[in-house]
Scaffold this motif. Structure first.
Motif, PDB file in Angstrom:
ATOM      1  N   LEU A   1      73.781  82.016  17.616  1.00 32.77           N
ATOM      2  CA  LEU A   1      73.023  81.780  16.389  1.00 32.77           C
ATOM      3  C   LEU A   1      72.872  83.064  15.590  1.00 32.77           C
ATOM      4  O   LEU A   1      72.914  84.165  16.139  1.00 32.77           O
ATOM      5  N   ASN A   2      72.679  82.915  14.307  1.00 30.97           N
ATOM      6  CA  ASN A   2      72.506  84.052  13.420  1.00 30.97           C
ATOM      7  C   ASN A   2      71.021  84.392  13.308  1.00 30.97           C
ATOM      8  O   ASN A   2      70.284  83.700  12.608  1.00 30.97           O
ATOM      9  N   PHE A   3      70.600  85.435  13.990  1.00 32.96           N
ATOM     10  CA  PHE A   3      69.211  85.879  13.922  1.00 32.96           C
ATOM     11  C   PHE A   3      69.046  86.822  12.737  1.00 32.96           C
ATOM     12  O   PHE A   3      69.892  87.679  12.493  1.00 32.96           O
TER      13      PHE A   3
ATOM     14  N   LYS B   1      61.103  94.720  27.859  1.00 34.39           N
ATOM     15  CA  LYS B   1      62.318  93.908  27.778  1.00 34.39           C
ATOM     16  C   LYS B   1      62.235  92.979  26.572  1.00 34.39           C
ATOM     17  O   LYS B   1      61.165  92.588  26.139  1.00 34.39           O
ATOM     18  N   GLU B   2      63.417  92.606  26.073  1.00 36.50           N
ATOM     19  CA  GLU B   2      63.510  91.675  24.946  1.00 36.50           C
ATOM     20  C   GLU B   2      62.932  90.318  25.344  1.00 36.50           C
ATOM     21  O   GLU B   2      63.042  89.896  26.489  1.00 36.50           O
ATOM     22  N   ARG B   3      62.345  89.647  24.360  1.00 34.97           N
ATOM     23  CA  ARG B   3      61.758  88.326  24.572  1.00 34.97           C
ATOM     24  C   ARG B   3      62.547  87.324  23.714  1.00 34.97           C
ATOM     25  O   ARG B   3      62.672  87.495  22.512  1.00 34.97           O
ATOM     26  N   LEU B   4      63.074  86.279  24.337  1.00 36.31           N
ATOM     27  CA  LEU B   4      63.807  85.232  23.644  1.00 36.31           C
ATOM     28  C   LEU B   4      63.052  83.930  23.849  1.00 36.31           C
ATOM     29  O   LEU B   4      62.798  83.519  24.987  1.00 36.31           O
ATOM     30  N   LEU B   5      62.679  83.289  22.751  1.00 34.28           N
ATOM     31  CA  LEU B   5      61.788  82.133  22.791  1.00 34.28           C
ATOM     32  C   LEU B   5      62.376  80.975  22.004  1.00 34.28           C
ATOM     33  O   LEU B   5      62.688  81.112  20.818  1.00 34.28           O
ATOM     34  N   LEU B   6      62.528  79.833  22.657  1.00 39.09           N
ATOM     35  CA  LEU B   6      62.942  78.596  22.012  1.00 39.09           C
ATOM     36  C   LEU B   6      61.681  77.797  21.728  1.00 39.09           C
ATOM     37  O   LEU B   6      60.897  77.515  22.631  1.00 39.09           O
TER      38      LEU B   6
ATOM     39  N   LEU C   1      64.397  85.753  13.770  1.00 40.40           N
ATOM     40  CA  LEU C   1      64.335  84.295  13.753  1.00 40.40           C
ATOM     41  C   LEU C   1      65.706  83.692  13.503  1.00 40.40           C
ATOM     42  O   LEU C   1      66.472  84.180  12.675  1.00 40.40           O
ATOM     43  N   ALA C   2      65.982  82.607  14.218  1.00 46.17           N
ATOM     44  CA  ALA C   2      67.152  81.764  13.957  1.00 46.17           C
ATOM     45  C   ALA C   2      66.652  80.327  13.891  1.00 46.17           C
ATOM     46  O   ALA C   2      65.687  79.963  14.563  1.00 46.17           O
ATOM     47  N   ARG C   3      67.309  79.537  13.064  1.00 40.98           N
ATOM     48  CA  ARG C   3      66.921  78.122  12.922  1.00 40.98           C
ATOM     49  C   ARG C   3      68.113  77.227  13.203  1.00 40.98           C
ATOM     50  O   ARG C   3      69.248  77.590  12.932  1.00 40.98           O
TER      51      ARG C   3
ATOM     52  N   ALA D   1      62.749  76.460  16.128  1.00 51.30           N
ATOM     53  CA  ALA D   1      62.936  77.866  15.756  1.00 51.30           C
ATOM     54  C   ALA D   1      63.208  78.652  17.030  1.00 51.30           C
ATOM     55  O   ALA D   1      62.673  78.338  18.092  1.00 51.30           O
ATOM     56  N   ILE D   2      64.057  79.640  16.915  1.00 54.40           N
ATOM     57  CA  ILE D   2      64.337  80.516  18.038  1.00 54.40           C
ATOM     58  C   ILE D   2      63.918  81.915  17.600  1.00 54.40           C
ATOM     59  O   ILE D   2      64.353  82.414  16.565  1.00 54.40           O
ATOM     60  N   HIS D   3      63.050  82.529  18.385  1.00 53.87           N
ATOM     61  CA  HIS D   3      62.530  83.854  18.065  1.00 53.87           C
ATOM     62  C   HIS D   3      63.045  84.868  19.072  1.00 53.87           C
ATOM     63  O   HIS D   3      63.149  84.569  20.262  1.00 53.87           O
TER      64      HIS D   3
END
Length: 163
Positions: A26-28, A135-140, A48-50, A74-76
């Protein structure tokens, strides 16, 4: 004090690796609208990516979206060593959050304190912050813009998704 008004852990069945595979392409983009003022840095911490009309390209996410009956997805992504200051989410009343990062820090609710979770119904109308973590946080995020936390909780409970 119970944290039930802030978060309800879910027993939603999902494969985090499958979800990560679907979101990795996805394009963040920097979430300028909400990043400024949400963190203490000039850096863009909250990206953010949608997924909108092309949800069929993400079948695993689409299946969860249908099951959860959410209004939008949304993906953060939050970079390591950045924070998101105390806020209430402006575009949704509540959401189902699935953390796709392996090791993540807590969320801090102003009136409660730290809560750790992996998959939960999240009351984002309560003041909360995301502290800096190494660490990086990836949230769906499966968000609800018209239904309250209590109404979505009832629906998810009736579907057998509440722990």
């Amino acid at each position: 004090m119970s944290y039930a008004k802030y978060i309800t852990h879910l027993n939603l069945k999902y494969d985090a690796d499958e979800l990560k595979d679907e979101v990795e392409d996805l394009n963040f983009e920097p979430n300028y609208k909400y990043t400024r003022g949400y963190n203490d840095s000039e850096d863009d911490a909250w990206w953010l990516a949608r997924i909108r009309g092309n949800i069929h390209m993400y079948p695993y996410i689409e299946d969860l979206y249908k099951l959860l009956e959410a209004d939008f997805i949304a993906i953060h992504m939050q970079y390591a060593n950045t924070r998101v200051n105390t806020h209430i989410d402006p575009n949704s009343l509540c959401c189902v959050n699935i953390l796709l990062s392996g090791d993540t820090g807590p969320v801090i609710f102003e009136d409660y304190g730290k809560i750790y979770y992996k998959c939960a119904l999240f009351n984002n109308q309560e003041w909360h912050a995301v502290p800096s973590y190494n660490k990086e946080r990836l949230l769906l995020k499966f968000a609800y813009s018209k239904r309250s936390y209590e109404k979505v909780l009832t629906t998810l409970t009736n579907k057998g998704l509440v722990s």
